[in-house]
Motif scaffolding. Structure first.
Motif, PDB file in Angstrom:
ATOM      1  N   THR A 104     -15.444  71.841 -44.666  1.00  0.00           N
ATOM      2  CA  THR A 104     -15.235  71.489 -43.265  1.00  0.00           C
ATOM      3  C   THR A 104     -13.757  71.204 -43.037  1.00  0.00           C
ATOM      4  O   THR A 104     -13.130  70.479 -43.813  1.00  0.00           O
ATOM      5  CB  THR A 104     -16.063  70.232 -42.898  1.00  0.00           C
ATOM      6  N   LEU A 105     -13.200  71.788 -41.968  1.00  0.00           N
ATOM      7  CA  LEU A 105     -11.800  71.583 -41.617  1.00  0.00           C
ATOM      8  C   LEU A 105     -11.676  70.527 -40.527  1.00  0.00           C
ATOM      9  O   LEU A 105     -12.572  70.379 -39.694  1.00  0.00           O
ATOM     10  CB  LEU A 105     -11.183  72.895 -41.117  1.00  0.00           C
ATOM     11  N   ASN A 106     -10.535  69.809 -40.521  1.00  0.00           N
ATOM     12  CA  ASN A 106     -10.282  68.838 -39.456  1.00  0.00           C
ATOM     13  C   ASN A 106      -9.632  69.549 -38.265  1.00  0.00           C
ATOM     14  O   ASN A 106      -9.476  70.768 -38.268  1.00  0.00           O
ATOM     15  CB  ASN A 106      -9.441  67.658 -39.970  1.00  0.00           C
ATOM     16  N   ALA A 107      -9.215  68.788 -37.261  1.00  0.00           N
ATOM     17  CA  ALA A 107      -8.628  69.368 -36.043  1.00  0.00           C
ATOM     18  C   ALA A 107      -7.329  70.117 -36.330  1.00  0.00           C
ATOM     19  O   ALA A 107      -6.969  71.041 -35.601  1.00  0.00           O
ATOM     20  CB  ALA A 107      -8.386  68.274 -35.011  1.00  0.00           C
ATOM     21  N   ASP A 108      -6.621  69.733 -37.413  1.00  0.00           N
ATOM     22  CA  ASP A 108      -5.374  70.407 -37.799  1.00  0.00           C
ATOM     23  C   ASP A 108      -5.624  71.598 -38.721  1.00  0.00           C
ATOM     24  O   ASP A 108      -4.692  72.161 -39.283  1.00  0.00           O
ATOM     25  CB  ASP A 108      -4.435  69.423 -38.495  1.00  0.00           C
ATOM     26  N   LYS A 109      -6.892  71.952 -38.918  1.00  0.00           N
ATOM     27  CA  LYS A 109      -7.303  73.065 -39.776  1.00  0.00           C
ATOM     28  C   LYS A 109      -6.995  72.810 -41.257  1.00  0.00           C
ATOM     29  O   LYS A 109      -6.777  73.734 -42.030  1.00  0.00           O
ATOM     30  CB  LYS A 109      -6.672  74.396 -39.323  1.00  0.00           C
ATOM     31  N   ARG A 110      -6.988  71.537 -41.649  1.00  0.00           N
ATOM     32  CA  ARG A 110      -6.856  71.166 -43.060  1.00  0.00           C
ATOM     33  C   ARG A 110      -8.234  70.792 -43.582  1.00  0.00           C
ATOM     34  O   ARG A 110      -9.107  70.378 -42.824  1.00  0.00           O
ATOM     35  CB  ARG A 110      -5.913  69.982 -43.215  1.00  0.00           C
ATOM     36  N   ASP A 125     -16.629  77.169 -36.065  1.00  0.00           N
ATOM     37  CA  ASP A 125     -15.226  77.485 -36.313  1.00  0.00           C
ATOM     38  C   ASP A 125     -14.574  76.588 -37.367  1.00  0.00           C
ATOM     39  O   ASP A 125     -13.541  76.927 -37.905  1.00  0.00           O
ATOM     40  CB  ASP A 125     -14.430  77.386 -35.019  1.00  0.00           C
ATOM     41  N   ASP A 126     -15.148  75.431 -37.645  1.00  0.00           N
ATOM     42  CA  ASP A 126     -14.508  74.494 -38.559  1.00  0.00           C
ATOM     43  C   ASP A 126     -15.314  74.251 -39.844  1.00  0.00           C
ATOM     44  O   ASP A 126     -14.999  73.372 -40.620  1.00  0.00           O
ATOM     45  CB  ASP A 126     -14.250  73.164 -37.853  1.00  0.00           C
ATOM     46  N   ARG A 127     -16.341  75.037 -40.080  1.00  0.00           N
ATOM     47  CA  ARG A 127     -17.186  74.844 -41.256  1.00  0.00           C
ATOM     48  C   ARG A 127     -17.495  76.196 -41.893  1.00  0.00           C
ATOM     49  O   ARG A 127     -17.886  77.132 -41.197  1.00  0.00           O
ATOM     50  CB  ARG A 127     -18.478  74.149 -40.843  1.00  0.00           C
ATOM     51  N   TYR A 128     -17.317  76.245 -43.205  1.00  0.00           N
ATOM     52  CA  TYR A 128     -17.499  77.507 -43.927  1.00  0.00           C
ATOM     53  C   TYR A 128     -18.463  77.297 -45.082  1.00  0.00           C
ATOM     54  O   TYR A 128     -18.328  76.349 -45.850  1.00  0.00           O
ATOM     55  CB  TYR A 128     -16.149  78.020 -44.453  1.00  0.00           C
TER      56      TYR A 128
END
Length: 77
Positions: free
Chosen positions: A26-32, A3-6
């Motif tokens: 890769t996104l952090n917990a805040d989706k940044r 869910d956090d890596r594209y």
């Protein structure tokens, strides 16, 4: 990927060869965006290649920063 890596891939032409980018965002917990890592490869049509590995990490969103203009700036018209 999760869910956090594209994963991304892109191919194009440059300098008489083929350029290929393959990497992950890769996104952090805040989706940044927390990290962008990719391989960049230029394969020449006459043979041979160049390859680079790039990794960029981002953090501390919203933290104030101070930017000072360099003293030796040269302005070109």
């Amino acid at each position: 990927m999760g869910d956090d890596r594209y994963r991304f891939e892109a191919t194009g032409r440059q300098d008489g060869g083929v350029v290929k980018f393959v990497g992950d965002v890769t996104l952090n917990a805040d989706k940044r965006v927390a990290k962008v890592a990719y391989d960049w490869t230029l394969t020449y049509s006459q043979g041979g290649f160049r390859t680079f590995k790039v990794s960029l990490e981002f953090s501390e969103y919203g933290v104030p920063v101070t930017v000072d203009r360099p003293a030796d700036v040269v302005i070109v018209d």
